[in-house]
Write a protein that holds these residues in place. Structure first.
Motif, PDB file in Angstrom:
ATOM      1  N   ASP A  25      33.455  34.699  37.781  1.00  0.00           N
ATOM      2  CA  ASP A  25      34.450  33.655  38.440  1.00  0.00           C
ATOM      3  C   ASP A  25      35.368  33.956  39.554  1.00  0.00           C
ATOM      4  O   ASP A  25      35.569  33.224  40.518  1.00  0.00           O
ATOM      5  CB  ASP A  25      35.282  33.166  37.178  1.00  0.00           C
ATOM      6  CG  ASP A  25      34.545  32.360  36.092  1.00  0.00           C
ATOM      7  OD1 ASP A  25      33.768  31.779  36.271  1.00  0.00           O
ATOM      8  OD2 ASP A  25      35.309  32.192  34.969  1.00  0.00           O
ATOM      9  N   LEU A  26      36.052  35.183  39.456  1.00  0.00           N
ATOM     10  CA  LEU A  26      37.034  35.762  40.702  1.00  0.00           C
ATOM     11  C   LEU A  26      35.929  36.308  41.521  1.00  0.00           C
ATOM     12  O   LEU A  26      36.382  35.906  42.750  1.00  0.00           O
ATOM     13  CB  LEU A  26      38.120  36.410  39.908  1.00  0.00           C
ATOM     14  CG  LEU A  26      38.813  37.201  41.032  1.00  0.00           C
ATOM     15  CD1 LEU A  26      39.810  35.944  41.622  1.00  0.00           C
ATOM     16  CD2 LEU A  26      40.069  37.957  40.094  1.00  0.00           C
ATOM     17  N   GLY A  27      35.337  37.182  41.114  1.00  0.00           N
ATOM     18  CA  GLY A  27      34.795  38.020  42.113  1.00  0.00           C
ATOM     19  C   GLY A  27      33.619  37.260  43.356  1.00  0.00           C
ATOM     20  O   GLY A  27      33.550  37.563  44.380  1.00  0.00           O
ATOM     21  N   ASN A  28      32.791  36.496  42.413  1.00  0.00           N
ATOM     22  CA  ASN A  28      32.098  35.821  43.132  1.00  0.00           C
ATOM     23  C   ASN A  28      32.609  34.744  44.073  1.00  0.00           C
ATOM     24  O   ASN A  28      32.060  34.427  44.966  1.00  0.00           O
ATOM     25  CB  ASN A  28      30.812  35.146  42.300  1.00  0.00           C
ATOM     26  CG  ASN A  28      29.854  36.257  41.699  1.00  0.00           C
ATOM     27  OD1 ASN A  28      29.692  37.281  42.242  1.00  0.00           O
ATOM     28  ND2 ASN A  28      29.061  35.710  40.669  1.00  0.00           N
TER      29      ASN A  28
ATOM     30  N   ILE B  80      41.288  29.297  39.414  1.00  0.00           N
ATOM     31  CA  ILE B  80      40.082  30.210  39.999  1.00  0.00           C
ATOM     32  C   ILE B  80      38.599  29.169  39.610  1.00  0.00           C
ATOM     33  O   ILE B  80      37.842  29.083  40.415  1.00  0.00           O
ATOM     34  CB  ILE B  80      39.867  31.588  39.161  1.00  0.00           C
ATOM     35  CG1 ILE B  80      41.047  32.616  39.779  1.00  0.00           C
ATOM     36  CG2 ILE B  80      38.473  31.865  39.457  1.00  0.00           C
ATOM     37  CD1 ILE B  80      41.346  33.687  39.019  1.00  0.00           C
ATOM     38  N   ARG B  81      38.597  28.739  38.378  1.00  0.00           N
ATOM     39  CA  ARG B  81      37.352  27.900  38.170  1.00  0.00           C
ATOM     40  C   ARG B  81      37.402  26.782  38.823  1.00  0.00           C
ATOM     41  O   ARG B  81      36.486  26.025  39.146  1.00  0.00           O
ATOM     42  CB  ARG B  81      37.509  27.816  36.483  1.00  0.00           C
ATOM     43  CG  ARG B  81      37.056  28.990  35.827  1.00  0.00           C
ATOM     44  CD  ARG B  81      37.137  29.025  34.166  1.00  0.00           C
ATOM     45  NE  ARG B  81      36.960  30.322  33.735  1.00  0.00           N
ATOM     46  CZ  ARG B  81      37.892  30.979  32.967  1.00  0.00           C
ATOM     47  NH1 ARG B  81      38.887  30.421  32.651  1.00  0.00           N
ATOM     48  NH2 ARG B  81      37.654  32.192  32.454  1.00  0.00           N
TER      49      ARG B  81
ATOM     50  N   VAL C 181      42.563  31.755  45.962  1.00  0.00           N
ATOM     51  CA  VAL C 181      42.213  33.355  45.613  1.00  0.00           C
ATOM     52  C   VAL C 181      43.341  34.249  45.786  1.00  0.00           C
ATOM     53  O   VAL C 181      43.511  34.968  45.040  1.00  0.00           O
ATOM     54  CB  VAL C 181      40.987  33.718  46.304  1.00  0.00           C
ATOM     55  CG1 VAL C 181      40.575  35.066  45.935  1.00  0.00           C
ATOM     56  CG2 VAL C 181      39.639  32.740  45.995  1.00  0.00           C
ATOM     57  N   ARG C 182      43.798  34.016  47.017  1.00  0.00           N
ATOM     58  CA  ARG C 182      45.313  34.993  47.147  1.00  0.00           C
ATOM     59  C   ARG C 182      46.236  34.712  46.416  1.00  0.00           C
ATOM     60  O   ARG C 182      46.649  35.591  45.713  1.00  0.00           O
ATOM     61  CB  ARG C 182      45.527  34.803  48.714  1.00  0.00           C
ATOM     62  CG  ARG C 182      46.749  35.544  49.051  1.00  0.00           C
ATOM     63  CD  ARG C 182      47.694  34.741  50.017  1.00  0.00           C
ATOM     64  NE  ARG C 182      48.477  33.758  49.339  1.00  0.00           N
ATOM     65  CZ  ARG C 182      49.330  33.597  48.574  1.00  0.00           C
ATOM     66  NH1 ARG C 182      49.902  34.974  48.050  1.00  0.00           N
ATOM     67  NH2 ARG C 182      49.831  32.672  48.200  1.00  0.00           N
ATOM     68  N   LEU C 183      46.380  33.307  46.066  1.00  0.00           N
ATOM     69  CA  LEU C 183      47.448  33.122  44.962  1.00  0.00           C
ATOM     70  C   LEU C 183      47.087  33.930  43.743  1.00  0.00           C
ATOM     71  O   LEU C 183      48.053  34.272  42.763  1.00  0.00           O
ATOM     72  CB  LEU C 183      47.753  31.785  44.932  1.00  0.00           C
ATOM     73  CG  LEU C 183      48.611  31.297  43.955  1.00  0.00           C
ATOM     74  CD1 LEU C 183      50.191  31.927  43.900  1.00  0.00           C
ATOM     75  CD2 LEU C 183      48.699  29.529  43.913  1.00  0.00           C
ATOM     76  N   ALA C 184      45.934  33.567  43.261  1.00  0.00           N
ATOM     77  CA  ALA C 184      45.499  34.135  41.773  1.00  0.00           C
ATOM     78  C   ALA C 184      45.678  35.483  41.906  1.00  0.00           C
ATOM     79  O   ALA C 184      46.111  35.976  40.841  1.00  0.00           O
ATOM     80  CB  ALA C 184      43.999  33.464  41.565  1.00  0.00           C
TER      81      ALA C 184
ATOM     82  N   GLU D 208      42.212  45.072  46.118  1.00  0.00           N
ATOM     83  CA  GLU D 208      40.969  44.871  46.885  1.00  0.00           C
ATOM     84  C   GLU D 208      40.816  43.389  47.434  1.00  0.00           C
ATOM     85  O   GLU D 208      40.470  43.174  48.719  1.00  0.00           O
ATOM     86  CB  GLU D 208      39.661  45.187  45.907  1.00  0.00           C
ATOM     87  CG  GLU D 208      39.622  46.532  45.859  1.00  0.00           C
ATOM     88  CD  GLU D 208      39.469  47.320  46.846  1.00  0.00           C
ATOM     89  OE1 GLU D 208      38.575  46.931  47.980  1.00  0.00           O
ATOM     90  OE2 GLU D 208      40.074  48.334  47.461  1.00  0.00           O
ATOM     91  N   ILE D 209      41.336  42.595  46.816  1.00  0.00           N
ATOM     92  CA  ILE D 209      41.138  40.878  47.270  1.00  0.00           C
ATOM     93  C   ILE D 209      42.170  40.932  48.371  1.00  0.00           C
ATOM     94  O   ILE D 209      41.810  40.078  49.351  1.00  0.00           O
ATOM     95  CB  ILE D 209      41.607  39.967  46.089  1.00  0.00           C
ATOM     96  CG1 ILE D 209      40.490  39.901  44.927  1.00  0.00           C
ATOM     97  CG2 ILE D 209      41.620  38.718  46.672  1.00  0.00           C
ATOM     98  CD1 ILE D 209      40.656  39.078  43.657  1.00  0.00           C
TER      99      ILE D 209
END
Length: 538
Positions: free
Chosen positions: A370-373, A435-436, A470-473, A487-488
């Motif tokens: 969910d997050l990485g991809n 994210i989802r 993604v940044r906020l998550a 890393e993000i």
């Protein structure tokens, strides 16, 4: 669901911008187990969250190193007790480093500075006439370092916490603390501050115990060499809990300050939060506040007793051969995966279970898939369609009916309330809703199709919206998975390392980074690469 997750908040001294939190001071009879790691990971997540809010934070951990059990353990190993303590304390520090624990003070109860604090505190209580000499008869559990009332024992005079061990009958002269004197004051404390003990189930346990009447408890031992001598009678050794609890106070001392109570209490007292396992609840929620009252000191903010851990649905133990070595676990799977599973999958306050199969399924689904991809493919499209830079947009350029904007606008405040309530699982669930939704939004908007149609503006709006989400998550997850969040952020073009406390000086204040729509336009993005490698069951 226990009421804590909906109602209680961490006790915060609103007059100071400080926050002090403690793990237990772990007993050094053996190397750290997964339960110790669990408490410490939770404490670290709270401390990191408070730092994000701009607080001056002090995270205290350490080791409780005195008592008969330590003396006996050292004797069986044929080593000096201090040598044994040094070895085990070092083992705790090694594990905390592996788990990326940002502790500020490591308190050891064998330290000379600690002895000075214990002596001064003892004399304050002695001068209150709250300590007296009497005869102690009863069943004593060496593992608990505690006399047990008959109502607490299992058949065969076995300890309910250590059922494989029979309590020992003791008949000896001890010094006692007048706990019974503080029954009314403790009941008033629990009534006036209903959030002092959390979660609600732990509070009810303490109220029930106290309502049955408090008995004075022993604070010294004869024929135990490993500990500090009683200041008024060196033939006695101070009882481990009267010594150990004061390790929290010793830890408040600045390294170069004289070891006095006044110096220790100057900046950080009262401590905001004690995080403990439920097996030591009574010492922290009954004995400790009574001791503080006797010494005329303010009572600490809150005691939170979390549940026990099992493995594959069974209680863990060496006799069962199903212990879980936290060092082996983190070496095999990495700190962030371990931190994420235990804080997301177990509702904090309740008992929880570890299943290796479920662990791998959860972290692969959430962190890798969910997050990485999501990040990986969005960065890939940004490189292909936007020259690898953040589109020249701001949050105000995004439609108010955008589903990610609708989730993101108040996500920061919702997650903050969850962290404040120690509801780590709720915090993760709320973040992964975004994210989802981002994955679904990307599939529905199909920027690859928009690009082929020449709709560059729409492509940039889609990619900006997902990158910002993604940044906020990642920011909101950083108290739990700091390395992945780092890393993000780096792939998004930021020079922020959430593993370092100094990141708060590099980043904008929490209010900004926890808001939606602050990703700088035209910022150069990093190359797409996995932020979390999929785990395999071996």
């Amino acid at each position: 669901m226990e009421g804590v997750f909906n109602t209680h908040m961490i006790h915060t001294n609103t007059t100071k911008n400080t926050f002090a939190i403690t793990t237990p001071l772990y007993y050094v009879n053996d190397l750290p187990h997964i339960g110790s790691a669990y408490t410490t990971m939770a404490s670290d997540a709270v401390a990191r969250f408070q730092r994000l809010q701009g607080k001056d934070v002090l995270l205290i951990t350490g080791t409780d190193e005195h008592g008969q059990k330590i003396q006996r353990t050292a004797e069986t190993q044929g080593v000096d007790p201090q040598v044994h303590c040094d070895k085990i304390a070092a083992g705790f520090d090694v594990l905390w480093q592996k788990l990326n624990i940002q502790y500020d003070r490591f308190s050891r109860t064998t330290a000379n500075r600690h002895q000075a604090i214990v002596k001064e505190f003892f004399m304050r209580v002695w001068d209150k006439s709250d300590i007296y000499l009497s005869q102690q008869q009863g069943w004593y559990c060496v593992s608990c370092e505690e006399f047990k009332e008959q109502r607490e024992l299992l058949p065969g005079n076995r300890c309910s916490i250590h059922p494989n061990q029979e309590a020992e009958w003791r008949d000896e002269q001890n010094y006692f603390f007048r706990l019974s004197k503080y029954q009314k004051q403790l009941e008033e404390l629990y009534q006036q501050r209903p959030d002092f003990i959390q979660p609600e189930s732990r509070r009810n346990e303490v109220l029930s115990f106290v309502s049955q009447g408090l008995q004075d408890f022993s604070i010294s031992r004869l024929n135990v060499d490993w500990g500090f001598p009683v200041p008024v009678d060196p033939s006695h050794t101070i009882y481990v809990w009267f010594d150990a609890l004061l390790g929290y106070v010793t830890a408040l001392l600045d390294p170069d300050s004289e070891a006095t109570l006044d110096n220790a209490l100057q900046k950080w007292w009262p401590i905001n939060l004690h995080l403990i396992g439920k097996d030591i609840l009574r010492f922290h929620a009954v004995y400790w506040p009574a001791m503080l009252m006797s010494a005329s000191l303010p009572v600490t903010g809150q005691v939170f007793g979390h549940g026990f851990l099992t493995k594959d649905g069974q209680k863990m133990g060496k006799s069962l051969g199903n212990t879980l070595d936290p060092v082996e676990l983190v070496d095999k799977y990495g700190a962030d995966a371990i931190r994420y599973y235990f804080l997301k999958e177990i509702e904090f306050g309740r008992d929880g279970d570890f299943s290796e199969t479920r662990f791998i399924d959860i972290v692969n689904a959430d962190l890798a898939n969910d997050l990485g991809n999501l990040l990986n493919r969005t960065l890939g499209m940004a490189k292909k369609y936007c020259q690898g830079i953040v589109p020249a947009l701001t949050g105000s350029d995004i439609s108010q009916v955008n589903p990610l904007l609708e989730i993101g606008l108040d996500l920061g405040s919702k997650v903050a309330r969850a962290y404040e309530s120690l509801a780590f699982s709720q915090a993760c669930q709320k973040i992964f809703t975004l994210i989802r939704a981002s994955n679904k939004f990307l599939d529905q908007q199909a920027p690859w199709s928009l690009y082929k149609q020449g709709k560059q503006q729409e492509v940039e709006q889609v990619l900006y919206t997902v990158l910002e989400s993604v940044r906020l998550a990642a920011y909101l997850l950083s108290p739990i998975i700091p390395s992945i969040s780092t890393e993000i952020y780096k792939q998004l073009g930021f020079a922020i390392d959430f593993s370092q406390k100094e990141h708060i000086f590099l980043a904008a204040p929490y209010v900004s980074h926890a808001s939606w729509g602050v990703l700088p336009q035209n910022q150069k993005l990093g190359k797409p690469k996995p932020v979390f490698a999929r785990l395999e069951l071996t």
